[in-house]
Design a protein around this motif. Structure first.
Motif, PDB file in Angstrom:
ATOM      1  N   ASP A 326      -6.759  -3.936   3.134  1.00  9.52           N
ATOM      2  CA  ASP A 326      -5.509  -3.187   2.906  1.00  9.52           C
ATOM      3  C   ASP A 326      -5.220  -2.938   1.432  1.00  9.52           C
ATOM      4  O   ASP A 326      -4.169  -2.381   1.095  1.00  9.52           O
ATOM      5  N   ILE A 327      -6.141  -3.334   0.546  1.00 11.25           N
ATOM      6  CA  ILE A 327      -5.877  -3.224  -0.889  1.00 11.25           C
ATOM      7  C   ILE A 327      -5.748  -1.757  -1.327  1.00 11.25           C
ATOM      8  O   ILE A 327      -5.114  -1.453  -2.335  1.00 11.25           O
ATOM      9  N   ARG A 328      -6.314  -0.833  -0.523  1.00 15.01           N
ATOM     10  CA  ARG A 328      -6.190   0.592  -0.853  1.00 15.01           C
ATOM     11  C   ARG A 328      -5.292   1.331   0.143  1.00 15.01           C
ATOM     12  O   ARG A 328      -5.293   2.559   0.204  1.00 15.01           O
ATOM     13  N   SER A 329      -4.537   0.576   0.938  1.00 16.92           N
ATOM     14  CA  SER A 329      -3.685   1.192   1.955  1.00 16.92           C
ATOM     15  C   SER A 329      -2.609   2.077   1.327  1.00 16.92           C
ATOM     16  O   SER A 329      -2.105   1.785   0.235  1.00 16.92           O
ATOM     17  N   ARG A 330      -2.257   3.153   2.026  1.00 12.54           N
ATOM     18  CA  ARG A 330      -1.169   4.023   1.566  1.00 12.54           C
ATOM     19  C   ARG A 330       0.195   3.429   1.897  1.00 12.54           C
ATOM     20  O   ARG A 330       1.208   3.878   1.370  1.00 12.54           O
ATOM     21  N   ARG A 331       0.182   2.449   2.795  1.00 12.40           N
ATOM     22  CA  ARG A 331       1.444   1.800   3.171  1.00 12.40           C
ATOM     23  C   ARG A 331       1.781   0.723   2.154  1.00 12.40           C
ATOM     24  O   ARG A 331       1.014  -0.230   1.961  1.00 12.40           O
ATOM     25  N   TRP A 332       2.933   0.851   1.527  1.00 10.88           N
ATOM     26  CA  TRP A 332       3.315  -0.030   0.414  1.00 10.88           C
ATOM     27  C   TRP A 332       3.318  -1.492   0.829  1.00 10.88           C
ATOM     28  O   TRP A 332       2.814  -2.367   0.097  1.00 10.88           O
ATOM     29  N   ALA A 333       3.875  -1.802   1.994  1.00 11.58           N
ATOM     30  CA  ALA A 333       3.999  -3.193   2.424  1.00 11.58           C
ATOM     31  C   ALA A 333       2.631  -3.843   2.589  1.00 11.58           C
ATOM     32  O   ALA A 333       2.402  -4.977   2.135  1.00 11.58           O
ATOM     33  N   LEU A 334       1.698  -3.117   3.226  1.00  7.72           N
ATOM     34  CA  LEU A 334       0.356  -3.657   3.426  1.00  7.72           C
ATOM     35  C   LEU A 334      -0.382  -3.806   2.096  1.00  7.72           C
ATOM     36  O   LEU A 334      -1.058  -4.809   1.852  1.00  7.72           O
TER      37      LEU A 334
END
Length: 435
Positions: A326-334
């Motif tokens: 999730d380090i490149r996730s677009r979701r801020w929380a993740l």
């Protein structure tokens, strides 16, 4: 199917080689499995009479607290029901609703803590909940797990459950008995040496994660502080606030301690505020001043997150990997959670690896020494042993020396050794316990 095992072995071996994990497997995890098997077989002795006495004492305190709560509420109700408790607090007593949930006003610990400033009943409910949890989680479940033949509890250690490499313990979990509260320490008193001629010995790495952070970040101020044997929390408070060491108050030292440990977990201004009682803006200003002073720590944390983004994982000093998809996730929380994990995993994982190496070495050295001592438990930074009283000093020296010398970092490792007839009433073997 058995014919496929050599092929599977070859494939797994290839994977270990490609990812540079052979040493971690052969020098830490594989020999540790044998050590853990022996520890599980040994078990730890439990004073069932003491367990029952503590349970009865807690039961009486729970009943008294319930009566006080009923008196404050002016009625009897089910304290364990969030719905009924909410009706008493907000409808009957008119306390302010601080947080809403899908089912109604929140009665969480955080809410009760704030309400306790306005009404005594909130504090009583917090005390009630804590005792009920301790009684149901430990006191009422430990006795059935005592082996009828050995009179001991034989927990099971897992090597592959946590993401950071820490060991976990189940049936029962002996790694989460609270130690920071008097009631938690009271439960530890039921764990005893299994023979009148023996005592328990607890050897605890002091601030190992902070020492690992100093080594990995190479921050000059942290390296110098640990090498000088300074009180790291008072030193931090003095440097961040521009004070002399003697001017640091207990409150400032407490705030510095919170941020020192919080840094390892990617603490936020909100988290620091919650943990110390500082206003959020003041907490943020403290964090900003902290990173201005400890630029090496800030650069290391930023660099670690960037490396995680580049590779998709982070590594410990011994090359243990934690993958962070999730380090490149677009979701801020993740993404934020993965960034905090990237900061924490190399530090916590390296500390876990060091303790595992120490367990293997200590077990080997005790066996070679013929000392009457056995390792029983690992509780994160602490190892617990059963030692014959005549061998206590020699065993304590051997254990401390082995644990402190297991790896060479750019700051010294420090182990505090305590002993006693039970796990709750241990006292320092060598002088005063350090903070």
């Amino acid at each position: 199917r058995l014919a496929q095992l050599p092929l599977l072995h070859a494939k797994l071996e290839e994977g270990l080689q490609e990812n540079h994990l052979v040493d971690l497997y052969r020098e830490i995890e594989l020999p540790l499995a044998r050590v853990l098997a022996v520890m599980e077989r040994r078990g730890v002795a439990v004073d069932v009479g003491e367990l029952r006495a503590i349970s009865e004492e807690f039961g009486e305190r729970i009943d008294r607290l319930a009566e006080l709560i009923y008196s404050q509420a002016g009625m009897e109700f089910n304290i364990n029901s969030p719905k009924q408790l909410g009706e008493v607090l907000f409808d009957r007593l008119g306390l302010p609703v601080l947080k809403e949930t899908k089912t109604g006003p929140s009665t969480s610990a955080e809410v009760l803590e704030q309400l306790a400033e306005e009404h005594e009943i909130a504090g009583l409910v917090m005390d009630y909940r804590q005792l009920v949890k301790l009684k149901s989680t430990y006191l009422d479940t430990l006795e059935p797990l005592v082996h009828p033949t050995t009179g001991r509890i034989h927990t099971s250690f897992h090597q592959r459950v946590t993401a950071t490499g820490r060991l976990s313990s189940v049936n029962p979990n002996l790694q989460n008995i609270p130690v920071r509260t008097a009631d938690g320490r009271r439960i530890r008193r039921a764990f005893v040496a299994g023979d009148p001629d023996y005592v328990l010995l607890a050897a605890d790495y002091s601030q190992i994660e902070l020492r690992v952070l100093a080594h990995m970040s190479q921050d000059p101020a942290w390296l110098e502080a640990f090498r000088a044997g300074a009180d790291i929390h008072a030193r931090t408070a003095a440097e961040v606030f521009g004070l002399k060491m003697e001017e640091v108050t207990p409150a400032l030292r407490s705030a510095a301690k919170a941020i020192n440990f919080g840094i390892v977990y990617g603490i936020s201004s909100f988290g620091l505020s919650k943990g110390t009682g500082l206003p959020v803006q003041e907490a943020q200003a403290y964090i900003d001043r902290y990173f201005e002073k400890y630029t090496g720590v800030k650069e290391y944390l930023d660099r670690t997150v960037e490396e995680a983004r580049e590779h998709g994982y982070v590594t410990t000093l011994f090359n243990r990997r934690r993958y962070l998809p999730d380090i490149r996730s677009r979701r801020w929380a993740l993404r934020s959670f993965a960034e905090r994990a990237a900061m924490n995993a190399p530090i916590q994982g390296s500390a876990a690896d060091i303790i595992k190496k120490a367990m293997i070495a200590v077990e080997q050295r005790i066996a070679a020494s013929k000392l009457r001592a056995e390792m029983l438990l690992q509780v994160h930074d602490e190892l617990v042993f059963e030692v014959h009283m005549e061998d206590l000093l020699e065993a304590a020296h051997l254990i401390k020396e082995t644990m402190e010398g297991i790896v060479t970092l750019d700051v010294p490792l420090l182990v505090e050794v305590q002993s006693g007839r039970n796990w709750g009433d241990v006292v320092p073997v060598f002088g005063e316990k350090q903070q």
